[in-house]
Design an enzyme around this catalytic site. Structure first.
Site, PDB file in Angstrom:
ATOM      1  CG  HIS A 316     -22.505 -15.517  23.338  1.00 54.75           C
ATOM      2  ND1 HIS A 316     -22.569 -14.511  23.883  1.00 54.75           N
ATOM      3  CD2 HIS A 316     -22.688 -16.571  23.663  1.00 54.75           C
ATOM      4  CE1 HIS A 316     -23.154 -15.260  25.159  1.00 54.75           C
ATOM      5  NE2 HIS A 316     -23.305 -16.338  24.936  1.00 54.75           N
ATOM      6  CB  ALA A 318     -29.651 -11.292  24.057  1.00 54.02           C
ATOM      7  N   GLY A 319     -27.330 -11.760  25.965  1.00 48.98           N
ATOM      8  CA  GLY A 319     -26.913 -12.022  27.464  1.00 48.98           C
ATOM      9  C   GLY A 319     -27.882 -11.793  28.505  1.00 48.98           C
TER      10      GLY A 319
END
Length: 390
Positions: A316, A318-319
């Site tokens: 969803h 880059a994190g």
């Protein structure tokens, strides 16, 4: 896929090499959940969450796990392409100023109720199972069309297709939080009553399908998802107004909406299961979507490949590479600002408290995209022009 773990009750498939220890332990707990189906999928942007890693996908048989959806039910992204081929810095500043006047951010709400017509309808009274949503409905009329805080953003972007895009990341505001907390407490009580407390971590407590609360939670969750979409749509409308007020007669096209905190009934491996995506996006074959980077890196419009190993899902975003508190402690404000200014981005890193959303607090989006080439194909790369953060 980068790695497979087969030491637990069901396998784990990982699309990254560097999953932090805390998130790995959470993933192992998922793989031992008695209602978990077939395997657990962990996306390349994954990091530690509450009970379940952000970027995790859990399919269940005849059960729902409220904490596997999360506290911001229906949180997600939307994007829209404009007919503009570019914007000057002065225009960007003027547009950002207008947006800040039209869209409340952080803990701010509208001072007046928004039209009820922009709100999703509550379920019909004869089948109503949504006491929390009903209780919060009136308050939500002042929260719809507001950005919220944390990693939520409004961003203007320059696309590799030659056009300026608008992207918004937001959720269900307080109503989603209230629903999540209410049903998680009930799920813990139900799980304990079934004598499953020892075998099930409390943060992964669940309702079985023969429990009326299973159906109540799903009804409330679906309302929150609809509210989150209404929230993004109203903000997008206000952003369009701001852009048009500065840029003149322009058109908009290609609206995409993708939630990444939700559960839905789907068929996988020949069985109908409930797929929980917590910080993960559905990516069926040919399905359009978007994967944002940080405010200092590109975002992407993508097309799904429908990979069954990920339950047809992708990352969803880059994190995070460091927690919010760690980012505020470790990152240098001036260096982060200079990085953004060198790119020509009108950014939202104004003080030390904003460092939790600085580019260096996120993973390298290009590596994240490289790790999921089997999940999505890139359609358009979007470079940030101007950002408003919650």
């Amino acid at each position: 896929m980068k790695k497979t773990i087969t030491t637990e009750k069901i396998p784990l498939y990982l699309w990254l090499d560097d999953l932090e220890d805390g998130a790995l332990l959470q993933a192992l707990d998922l793989a031992n959940l008695p209602v978990a189906f077939h395997h657990i999928a962990i996306m390349p942007d994954s990091h530690i969450g509450f009970g379940m890693p952000i970027g995790g996908i859990l399919a269940t048989r005849d059960a729902v796990v409220p904490n596997a959806v999360g506290v911001d039910i229906g949180c997600g992204m939307c994007s829209l392409r404009t007919s503009l081929t570019g914007l000057h810095p002065a225009q960007l500043r003027e547009i950002m100023g207008l947006i800040r006047r039209l869209v409340p951010v952080g803990f701010q709400h509208h001072k007046e109720d928004q039209p009820e017509s922009v709100m999703p309808a509550l379920p019909d009274e004869s089948s109503r199972l949504t006491p929390v949503s009903e209780r919060e409905f009136a308050k939500a009329r002042r929260q719809v069309g507001t950005l919220g805080g944390g990693n939520h953003f409004i961003e203007l972007q320059q696309g590799s297709d030659g056009y300026v895009w608008i992207m918004i990341h937001s959720g269900s505001r307080n109503i989603g939080l209230q629903v999540a907390e209410h049903y998680h407490k009930l799920a813990m009580a139900r799980t304990e009553a079934r004598k499953e407390k020892g075998a099930v971590p409390k943060d992964l407590s669940f309702f079985r399908a023969d429990d009326p609360l299973y159906h109540a939670y799903l009804a409330e969750m679906r309302f929150c998802i609809a509210f989150a979409l209404a929230n993004r749509k109203l903000m997008m409308q206000r952003v369009q107004e701001a852009v048009a007020a500065v840029a003149g007669d322009i058109s908009f096209s290609g609206f995409i909406n993708k939630p990444h905190n939700f559960a839905d009934t789907e068929t996988h491996y020949g069985e109908e299961v409930l797929v929980h995506r917590k910080g993960a996006t559905r990516a069926r074959e040919g399905e359009p979507g978007m994967i944002p980077g940080s405010q200092g890196s590109p975002s992407y419009i993508v097309r799904g490949k429908g990979n069954p190993l990920s339950f047809a899902s992708c990352s969803h975003g880059a994190g995070r590479v460091m927690s919010r508190n760690a980012a505020r402690r470790k990152l240098d404000l001036k260096a982060e600002q200079q990085k953004l200014e060198k790119m020509g981005v009108l950014h939202a890193v104004r003080g030390k408290r904003d460092l939790d959303e600085a580019p260096s607090s996120y993973k390298n989006i290009r590596k994240v995209m490289a790790n999921q080439q089997d999940l999505v194909e890139i359609v358009t790369e979007l470079k940030p022009l101007a950002v408003i953060k919650g």
